[in-house]
Design a protein around this motif. Structure first.
Motif, mmCIF file in Angstrom:
data_model
loop_
_atom_site.group_PDB
_atom_site.id
_atom_site.type_symbol
_atom_site.label_atom_id
_atom_site.label_comp_id
_atom_site.label_asym_id
_atom_site.label_seq_id
_atom_site.Cartn_x
_atom_site.Cartn_y
_atom_site.Cartn_z
ATOM 1 N N PRO A 53 -1.311 0.224 0.446
ATOM 2 C CA PRO A 53 -1.163 -1.072 -0.083
ATOM 3 C C PRO A 53 -1.430 -1.387 -1.721
ATOM 4 O O PRO A 53 -2.636 -0.713 -1.991
ATOM 5 N N SER A 55 -2.345 -4.380 -4.310
ATOM 6 C CA SER A 55 -2.648 -5.785 -4.433
ATOM 7 C C SER A 55 -2.043 -6.245 -5.957
ATOM 8 O O SER A 55 -2.259 -5.718 -6.821
ATOM 9 N N CYS A 81 0.891 -5.937 -1.449
ATOM 10 C CA CYS A 81 0.056 -6.908 -1.021
ATOM 11 C C CYS A 81 -0.293 -8.054 -1.789
ATOM 12 O O CYS A 81 -0.522 -7.767 -2.963
ATOM 13 N N MET A 103 1.831 -8.456 3.783
ATOM 14 C CA MET A 103 -0.018 -8.154 3.673
ATOM 15 C C MET A 103 -0.344 -9.182 2.533
ATOM 16 O O MET A 103 0.352 -9.284 1.494
ATOM 17 N N THR A 124 -4.862 -10.147 5.770
ATOM 18 C CA THR A 124 -4.977 -8.693 6.010
ATOM 19 C C THR A 124 -6.176 -8.162 5.643
ATOM 20 O O THR A 124 -6.849 -7.381 6.325
#
Ligand code: E4P
Length: 217
Positions: A53, A55, A81, A103, A124
């Motif tokens: 992931p 972000s 994400c 996510m 998540t």
């Protein structure tokens, strides 16, 4: 415990990814500004280096605009994400996105009650900021302990992502408590490898080895 790098610096991300120990990346608007790069472009590049992931944070404050921004961001790559702030609109956005299979990392968490709300909204990841908590006279690691207890009490699947990590002791304490993930600046992750006795041991072994006059290859 998963290791995420808290940076938008491509060279640092490549260096850490090459160790095989990097599970993801977190960015925020300040880190994007520090990189001096275009947000979409640098996020796309990070997503191509790291499988886990990545972000990317929305900057809108209202739910409707957050959803529009998330729509743009999630098209960057499958491993994006969406990062939203811990506000009512942020959690509305979190619920809508996670129900849709996206996510979501809920950021700027400073209390266990906030973490409870994020878990109920289906986050998540929840990102409690331990360093900023410590800076303001609170105990960041106690916050992580409280969240771990609450999430275990109710078997929430939201992962505790320890953020605002400032030093290696934050990492050690996170692992002791059983946090799922920690995100740290590259210099903190690199510092985890260091120990004066490792350096001294290598020096001693090399000195003795050289005295034998042998070589392995
Ligand atoms: C990561 O998701 C956070 O944005 C970050 O860890 C904040 O760190 P700082 O408190 O050092 O800015």
């Amino acid at each position: 415990m998963k290791f995420f790098a808290d940076t938008a610096d491509i060279d640092d991300i490549k260096e850490l990814a090459a160790t095989g120990l990097l599970d993801g990346v977190t960015t925020n608007p300040s880190l994007i500004a520090k990189s001096g790069r275009d947000f979409m472009e640098v996020t796309k590049e990070i997503c191509s280096i790291v499988d886990g992931p990545v972000s990317a944070e929305v900057v809108a404050l209202d739910h409707e605009t957050m959803m529009k921004e998330a729509e743009v961001l999630r098209k960057i790559a499958d491993n994006v994400c969406i990062k939203v702030p811990l506000t009512i609109d942020g959690l509305k956005t979190c619920k809508a996105l996670t129900e849709d299979g996206t996510m979501v990392n809920v950021t700027l968490c400073f209390s266990a009650n906030q973490a409870l709300l994020a878990a109920k909204a289906g986050a998540t990841f929840i990102s409690p900021f331990v360093g900023r908590h410590d800076d303001n006279g609170f105990n960041g690691m106690e916050l992580i302990e409280d969240i771990r207890l609450i999430y275990d009490n109710y078997m929430f699947e939201t992962e505790i992502l320890v953020a605002s990590v400032r030093h290696v002791t934050h990492v050690l304490e996170s692992a002791r408590i059983g946090a799922d993930v920690m995100t740290a600046p590259p210099k903190v992750i690199k510092a985890l490898f260091n120990h004066v006795l490792t350096d001294k041991g290598i020096e001693g072994f090399l000195k003795d080895w050289q005295a034998t006059g042998q070589s392995i290859v």
